[in-house]
Design an enzyme around this catalytic site. Sequence first.
Site, PDB file in Angstrom:
ATOM      1  N   PRO A 101      20.566  45.978  39.684  1.00 13.53           N
ATOM      2  CA  PRO A 101      21.000  45.236  40.879  1.00 13.53           C
ATOM      3  C   PRO A 101      22.506  45.011  40.854  1.00 13.53           C
ATOM      4  O   PRO A 101      23.085  44.725  39.796  1.00 13.53           O
ATOM      5  CB  PRO A 101      20.236  43.919  40.782  1.00 13.53           C
ATOM      6  N   ASP A 133      22.648  38.029  33.194  1.00  9.29           N
ATOM      7  CA  ASP A 133      23.426  38.487  32.041  1.00  9.29           C
ATOM      8  C   ASP A 133      23.533  37.363  30.997  1.00  9.29           C
ATOM      9  O   ASP A 133      24.058  36.297  31.294  1.00  9.29           O
ATOM     10  CB  ASP A 133      24.832  38.891  32.498  1.00  9.29           C
ATOM     11  N   TYR A 169      25.996  33.758  23.233  1.00  8.83           N
ATOM     12  CA  TYR A 169      26.038  32.598  24.132  1.00  8.83           C
ATOM     13  C   TYR A 169      25.061  31.506  23.667  1.00  8.83           C
ATOM     14  O   TYR A 169      25.087  30.403  24.206  1.00  8.83           O
ATOM     15  CB  TYR A 169      25.672  32.973  25.581  1.00  8.83           C
ATOM     16  N   LYS A 204      23.177  40.951  24.524  1.00  8.97           N
ATOM     17  CA  LYS A 204      24.210  41.652  23.739  1.00  8.97           C
ATOM     18  C   LYS A 204      24.074  41.359  22.254  1.00  8.97           C
ATOM     19  O   LYS A 204      23.675  40.244  21.882  1.00  8.97           O
ATOM     20  CB  LYS A 204      25.613  41.220  24.213  1.00  8.97           C
ATOM     21  N   HIS A 254      28.565  43.785  22.001  1.00  9.60           N
ATOM     22  CA  HIS A 254      29.384  42.778  22.701  1.00  9.60           C
ATOM     23  C   HIS A 254      30.887  43.019  22.541  1.00  9.60           C
ATOM     24  O   HIS A 254      31.652  42.851  23.473  1.00  9.60           O
ATOM     25  CB  HIS A 254      29.010  41.389  22.160  1.00  9.60           C
TER      26      HIS A 254
END
Length: 325
Positions: free
Chosen positions: A15, A45, A50, A79, A112
């Site tokens: 998308p 994402d 994170y 990632k 990453h």
Amino acid sequence: MSGASVRLSNGRDMPCLGLGTWRGDATLLHDAVCAAVKAGYRHIDTASLYFNEGIVGAALQQCMREGVVKREELFITSKLMPTDMHAPKVQPAVRKSVDALGCGPIDLYLIHWPFRFVEAPSAFPVPVAERLGYTHEAVMAVWRELEAAVDAGLLVSLGVSNFSRKKLGLLLADARLPPVVNQLELHPLLVQAEVCAWHREHGVVVTGYCPLGSPSRPPTFRHADDPEVDSLSSPIVRGIAAQHGKSPAQVLLKWAVQRGTVPLPKSTTPARIEENYGGVDPTWSLSGEDMELVSGLDTGHRYNRGAHFAREGEAWADLWDGDVL
Ligand code: A2P
């Protein structure tokens, strides 16, 4: 796959707008992801770095349970963090991401950063002295493991982030499963036109972080030479927005999609999440002149220089191998 999407070199569809989740406040992120899916987002994402894969995954699972979306309609990116950039650490890291998300195979898994840390690093935040330099051999050892994770059905597609053309070219030459995406910083102050053209020629889709110019970026992304007028406050962007009856953020996202990139705006504010989705609504478009005006804001200004990863005596610019400095 519903909505507008781009075709990746392996035939899969992605998308053309994704929700960014970096630095998404943990107390807001669950509801933000649910709001995004309800608004129509199908691309999310995240990253092991994170430390929010669990929150993102739980929100997506809730959306599926409530019948808002089916798994096959979602495109989830995560990632591999630089501390896991050692061949023996890759399969456990991939399994950890898959388990944390709890949504089956991950649609896209990126390296990453092109560098890594020592094999047994200190706890986070890892001291920069423990960072190891880039070598193509080290990347390939990791890539073979990622390819094996695709073969094992844990991952669907592979890509990279923050790779220069030089580093990505070497990987493209040696990979059995070529990277389908490179995720880079992209916004009107950092258009990277030549870099994006190179990726198009090589069949690699460029996804863009900081597509709104990252207004609340952390100190590591702030520099003395940052311009006062950024992408969102630019009078040019504001003027175009007013002409179209759209917001400046919507103009930036439409510009990103019309130039063939996939923006990943971060927001944990439901109204902005919805506003941003409206930016890529196919019922409106920017004229050629609008596109040129926005691209004309380019000054090659990088916020994420990687300077916080540079060891003593190292120049941050070396990380990018001359790709827009
Ligand atoms: P918030 O998450 O509080 O809504 P980028 O994706 O370029 O890094 O930008 C993310 C930042 O931009 C976040 O601080 C986010 O704030 C803010 N933001 C997201 N959408 C909009 C919007 N439509 N208008 C203004 N600011 C926005």
